[in-house]
Design a protein around this motif. Structure first.
Motif, PDB file in Angstrom:
ATOM      1  N   LYS A 136       0.863  -1.190   0.000  1.00 38.77           N
ATOM      2  CA  LYS A 136       0.000   0.000   0.000  1.00 38.77           C
ATOM      3  C   LYS A 136       0.893   1.232   0.000  1.00 38.77           C
ATOM      4  O   LYS A 136       1.963   1.241   0.635  1.00 38.77           O
ATOM      5  CB  LYS A 136      -0.898   0.036   1.242  1.00 38.77           C
ATOM      6  CG  LYS A 136      -1.887  -1.109   1.340  1.00 38.77           C
ATOM      7  CD  LYS A 136      -3.112  -0.875   0.475  1.00 38.77           C
ATOM      8  CE  LYS A 136      -4.079  -2.055   0.628  1.00 38.77           C
ATOM      9  NZ  LYS A 136      -5.369  -1.798   0.008  1.00 38.77           N
ATOM     10  N   ILE A 137       0.424   2.278  -0.687  1.00 41.23           N
ATOM     11  CA  ILE A 137       1.253   3.472  -0.870  1.00 41.23           C
ATOM     12  C   ILE A 137       0.419   4.718  -0.574  1.00 41.23           C
ATOM     13  O   ILE A 137      -0.761   4.794  -0.938  1.00 41.23           O
ATOM     14  CB  ILE A 137       1.802   3.542  -2.307  1.00 41.23           C
ATOM     15  CG1 ILE A 137       2.615   2.276  -2.619  1.00 41.23           C
ATOM     16  CG2 ILE A 137       2.646   4.792  -2.519  1.00 41.23           C
ATOM     17  CD1 ILE A 137       2.971   2.119  -4.075  1.00 41.23           C
ATOM     18  N   PHE A 138       1.056   5.688   0.078  1.00 42.36           N
ATOM     19  CA  PHE A 138       0.455   6.998   0.295  1.00 42.36           C
ATOM     20  C   PHE A 138       1.281   8.048  -0.435  1.00 42.36           C
ATOM     21  O   PHE A 138       2.512   8.009  -0.399  1.00 42.36           O
ATOM     22  CB  PHE A 138       0.412   7.342   1.785  1.00 42.36           C
ATOM     23  CG  PHE A 138      -0.532   6.477   2.581  1.00 42.36           C
ATOM     24  CD1 PHE A 138      -1.831   6.897   2.844  1.00 42.36           C
ATOM     25  CD2 PHE A 138      -0.123   5.240   3.051  1.00 42.36           C
ATOM     26  CE1 PHE A 138      -2.697   6.099   3.570  1.00 42.36           C
ATOM     27  CE2 PHE A 138      -0.988   4.430   3.786  1.00 42.36           C
ATOM     28  CZ  PHE A 138      -2.277   4.867   4.044  1.00 42.36           C
ATOM     29  N   LEU A 139       0.586   8.983  -1.097  1.00 41.53           N
ATOM     30  CA  LEU A 139       1.248  10.124  -1.743  1.00 41.53           C
ATOM     31  C   LEU A 139       0.710  11.397  -1.090  1.00 41.53           C
ATOM     32  O   LEU A 139      -0.317  11.925  -1.500  1.00 41.53           O
ATOM     33  CB  LEU A 139       0.977  10.136  -3.250  1.00 41.53           C
ATOM     34  CG  LEU A 139       1.636  11.291  -4.017  1.00 41.53           C
ATOM     35  CD1 LEU A 139       3.153  11.136  -4.043  1.00 41.53           C
ATOM     36  CD2 LEU A 139       1.097  11.384  -5.448  1.00 41.53           C
ATOM     37  N   PRO A 140       1.376  11.882  -0.049  1.00 43.64           N
ATOM     38  CA  PRO A 140       0.918  13.101   0.611  1.00 43.64           C
ATOM     39  C   PRO A 140       1.459  14.333  -0.097  1.00 43.64           C
ATOM     40  O   PRO A 140       2.387  14.241  -0.910  1.00 43.64           O
ATOM     41  CB  PRO A 140       1.506  12.970   2.015  1.00 43.64           C
ATOM     42  CG  PRO A 140       2.748  12.153   1.818  1.00 43.64           C
ATOM     43  CD  PRO A 140       2.554  11.305   0.589  1.00 43.64           C
ATOM     44  N   GLY A 141       0.896  15.481   0.232  1.00 39.80           N
ATOM     45  CA  GLY A 141       1.422  16.709  -0.347  1.00 39.80           C
ATOM     46  C   GLY A 141       0.859  17.942   0.324  1.00 39.80           C
ATOM     47  O   GLY A 141      -0.347  18.027   0.562  1.00 39.80           O
ATOM     48  N   VAL A 142       1.730  18.852   0.665  1.00 43.32           N
ATOM     49  CA  VAL A 142       1.335  20.201   1.063  1.00 43.32           C
ATOM     50  C   VAL A 142       2.269  21.155   0.338  1.00 43.32           C
ATOM     51  O   VAL A 142       3.335  20.764  -0.115  1.00 43.32           O
ATOM     52  CB  VAL A 142       1.425  20.416   2.600  1.00 43.32           C
ATOM     53  CG1 VAL A 142       0.393  19.583   3.330  1.00 43.32           C
ATOM     54  CG2 VAL A 142       2.818  20.122   3.115  1.00 43.32           C
ATOM     55  N   GLY A 143       1.858  22.414   0.210  1.00 41.46           N
ATOM     56  CA  GLY A 143       2.684  23.374  -0.518  1.00 41.46           C
ATOM     57  C   GLY A 143       2.224  23.501  -1.959  1.00 41.46           C
ATOM     58  O   GLY A 143       1.028  23.461  -2.239  1.00 41.46           O
ATOM     59  N   THR A 144       3.172  23.611  -2.877  1.00 40.30           N
ATOM     60  CA  THR A 144       2.813  23.852  -4.278  1.00 40.30           C
ATOM     61  C   THR A 144       3.031  22.607  -5.127  1.00 40.30           C
ATOM     62  O   THR A 144       3.919  21.794  -4.851  1.00 40.30           O
ATOM     63  CB  THR A 144       3.654  24.995  -4.886  1.00 40.30           C
ATOM     64  OG1 THR A 144       5.014  24.570  -4.998  1.00 40.30           O
ATOM     65  CG2 THR A 144       3.563  26.255  -4.040  1.00 40.30           C
ATOM     66  N   ALA A 145       2.217  22.509  -6.170  1.00 37.58           N
ATOM     67  CA  ALA A 145       2.373  21.401  -7.121  1.00 37.58           C
ATOM     68  C   ALA A 145       3.753  21.436  -7.757  1.00 37.58           C
ATOM     69  O   ALA A 145       4.384  20.389  -7.960  1.00 37.58           O
ATOM     70  CB  ALA A 145       1.279  21.487  -8.188  1.00 37.58           C
ATOM     71  N   ALA A 146       4.243  22.632  -8.057  1.00 35.59           N
ATOM     72  CA  ALA A 146       5.556  22.761  -8.705  1.00 35.59           C
ATOM     73  C   ALA A 146       6.666  22.196  -7.826  1.00 35.59           C
ATOM     74  O   ALA A 146       7.544  21.467  -8.299  1.00 35.59           O
ATOM     75  CB  ALA A 146       5.839  24.223  -9.040  1.00 35.59           C
ATOM     76  N   SER A 147       6.639  22.513  -6.523  1.00 41.45           N
ATOM     77  CA  SER A 147       7.716  22.058  -5.638  1.00 41.45           C
ATOM     78  C   SER A 147       7.706  20.539  -5.501  1.00 41.45           C
ATOM     79  O   SER A 147       8.761  19.896  -5.508  1.00 41.45           O
ATOM     80  CB  SER A 147       7.617  22.722  -4.266  1.00 41.45           C
ATOM     81  OG  SER A 147       6.424  22.342  -3.604  1.00 41.45           O
ATOM     82  N   VAL A 148       6.506  19.938  -5.389  1.00 40.64           N
ATOM     83  CA  VAL A 148       6.437  18.483  -5.239  1.00 40.64           C
ATOM     84  C   VAL A 148       6.810  17.786  -6.550  1.00 40.64           C
ATOM     85  O   VAL A 148       7.561  16.806  -6.552  1.00 40.64           O
ATOM     86  CB  VAL A 148       5.046  18.032  -4.745  1.00 40.64           C
ATOM     87  CG1 VAL A 148       4.941  16.503  -4.738  1.00 40.64           C
ATOM     88  CG2 VAL A 148       4.787  18.581  -3.349  1.00 40.64           C
ATOM     89  N   MET A 149       6.334  18.291  -7.686  1.00 45.61           N
ATOM     90  CA  MET A 149       6.702  17.684  -8.966  1.00 45.61           C
ATOM     91  C   MET A 149       8.209  17.774  -9.198  1.00 45.61           C
ATOM     92  O   MET A 149       8.830  16.826  -9.685  1.00 45.61           O
ATOM     93  CB  MET A 149       5.935  18.348 -10.117  1.00 45.61           C
ATOM     94  CG  MET A 149       4.447  17.999 -10.183  1.00 45.61           C
ATOM     95  SD  MET A 149       4.089  16.220 -10.383  1.00 45.61           S
ATOM     96  CE  MET A 149       4.786  15.894 -12.011  1.00 45.61           C
ATOM     97  N   ASN A 150       8.816  18.902  -8.824  1.00 43.33           N
ATOM     98  CA  ASN A 150      10.270  19.048  -8.954  1.00 43.33           C
ATOM     99  C   ASN A 150      10.997  18.041  -8.071  1.00 43.33           C
ATOM    100  O   ASN A 150      12.005  17.438  -8.482  1.00 43.33           O
ATOM    101  CB  ASN A 150      10.714  20.472  -8.593  1.00 43.33           C
ATOM    102  CG  ASN A 150      10.365  21.479  -9.667  1.00 43.33           C
ATOM    103  OD1 ASN A 150      10.174  21.107 -10.822  1.00 43.33           O
ATOM    104  ND2 ASN A 150      10.275  22.750  -9.300  1.00 43.33           N
ATOM    105  N   PHE A 151      10.478  17.840  -6.849  1.00 43.46           N
ATOM    106  CA  PHE A 151      11.086  16.881  -5.923  1.00 43.46           C
ATOM    107  C   PHE A 151      11.001  15.466  -6.483  1.00 43.46           C
ATOM    108  O   PHE A 151      11.996  14.722  -6.478  1.00 43.46           O
ATOM    109  CB  PHE A 151      10.381  16.971  -4.565  1.00 43.46           C
ATOM    110  CG  PHE A 151      11.036  16.162  -3.485  1.00 43.46           C
ATOM    111  CD1 PHE A 151      12.049  16.695  -2.706  1.00 43.46           C
ATOM    112  CD2 PHE A 151      10.641  14.852  -3.235  1.00 43.46           C
ATOM    113  CE1 PHE A 151      12.663  15.951  -1.708  1.00 43.46           C
ATOM    114  CE2 PHE A 151      11.239  14.094  -2.244  1.00 43.46           C
ATOM    115  CZ  PHE A 151      12.250  14.645  -1.480  1.00 43.46           C
ATOM    116  N   LEU A 152       9.816  15.092  -6.992  1.00 42.32           N
ATOM    117  CA  LEU A 152       9.644  13.751  -7.565  1.00 42.32           C
ATOM    118  C   LEU A 152      10.519  13.562  -8.798  1.00 42.32           C
ATOM    119  O   LEU A 152      11.042  12.467  -9.038  1.00 42.32           O
ATOM    120  CB  LEU A 152       8.164  13.516  -7.915  1.00 42.32           C
ATOM    121  CG  LEU A 152       7.164  13.547  -6.749  1.00 42.32           C
ATOM    122  CD1 LEU A 152       5.746  13.373  -7.266  1.00 42.32           C
ATOM    123  CD2 LEU A 152       7.495  12.497  -5.698  1.00 42.32           C
TER     124      LEU A 152
END
Length: 196
Positions: free
Chosen positions: A41-57
């Motif tokens: 099972k997998i969780f994909l959490p996120g807070v902040g901006t879509a740009a910052s998380v997409m850049n991190f991934l």
């Protein structure tokens, strides 16, 4: 059961891990593709901006890994929005594209933004993710962008407009609210996801 919380570089990873622990399950926070692929099972959490998380991934080289997952995955808040193909945030950014919908700035009709606090979800269809959760239950929200209501919508919430508060396509589930901050019903939803 191997449970992974994908490291998105965000601040709410520990609170999700604690909520899972209270249900009697252990989880690991990681961005390592080999660990993600072996999980149940997998969780994909996120807070902040879509740009910052997409850049991190992107830096962690796991965007394609996430898109091709066969295990059940639960996107939380921004994590849910990333399942769509485009966000109006940051003047427009391409996201994961698992569901072909845009993420739109919340038309709030003079209500305060972000939408913060407790609000109700409404659903018309029984689903294992919603087992033992009464219709119109209140969950905790913090967001300024929304996924429009579409054929993959499991529940809706109203704040200025009606929007998708839970979405589902194949093994991908998303919740706009924070189950880890939503008391008993939030714990029930996490339990349902882990036991589906």
């Amino acid at each position: 059961m191997n449970i992974v919380i994908i490291d998105t570089g965000c601040a709410n990873l520990t609170s999700i891990q604690v909520a899972i622990k209270k249900l009697g399950y252990n989880s690991i926070v990681t961005s390592r593709s080999s660990v993600i692929l072996k999980s149940k099972k997998i969780f994909l959490p996120g807070v902040g901006t879509a740009a910052s998380v997409m850049n991190f991934l992107q830096k962690k080289n796991i965007i394609n890994i996430i898109k091709e997952l066969k295990q059940q995955i639960l996107g939380i808040c921004l994590g849910m929005q990333l399942f769509c193909n485009f966000s109006e945030e940051c003047n427009g950014i391409q996201t994961l594209g698992i569901m072909k919908y845009p993420v739109l700035h919340l038309k709030h009709n003079n209500l305060p933004l972000p939408h913060i606090g407790w609000n109700r979800i409404q659903f018309n269809t029984e689903h294992p993710l919603l087992k033992n959760i009464p219709n119109y239950s209140r969950f905790y929200f913090v967001h300024s962008y929304v996924v429009p209501i579409n054929k993959n919508t499991l529940s809706t919430t109203s704040y200025g407009i009606d929007f998708s508060s839970i979405i589902h396509k194949n093994n991908f589930f998303g919740v706009q609210f924070h189950p880890e901050k939503s008391g008993h019903v939030g714990s029930q939803l996490l339990k349902n996801f882990l036991e589906m």
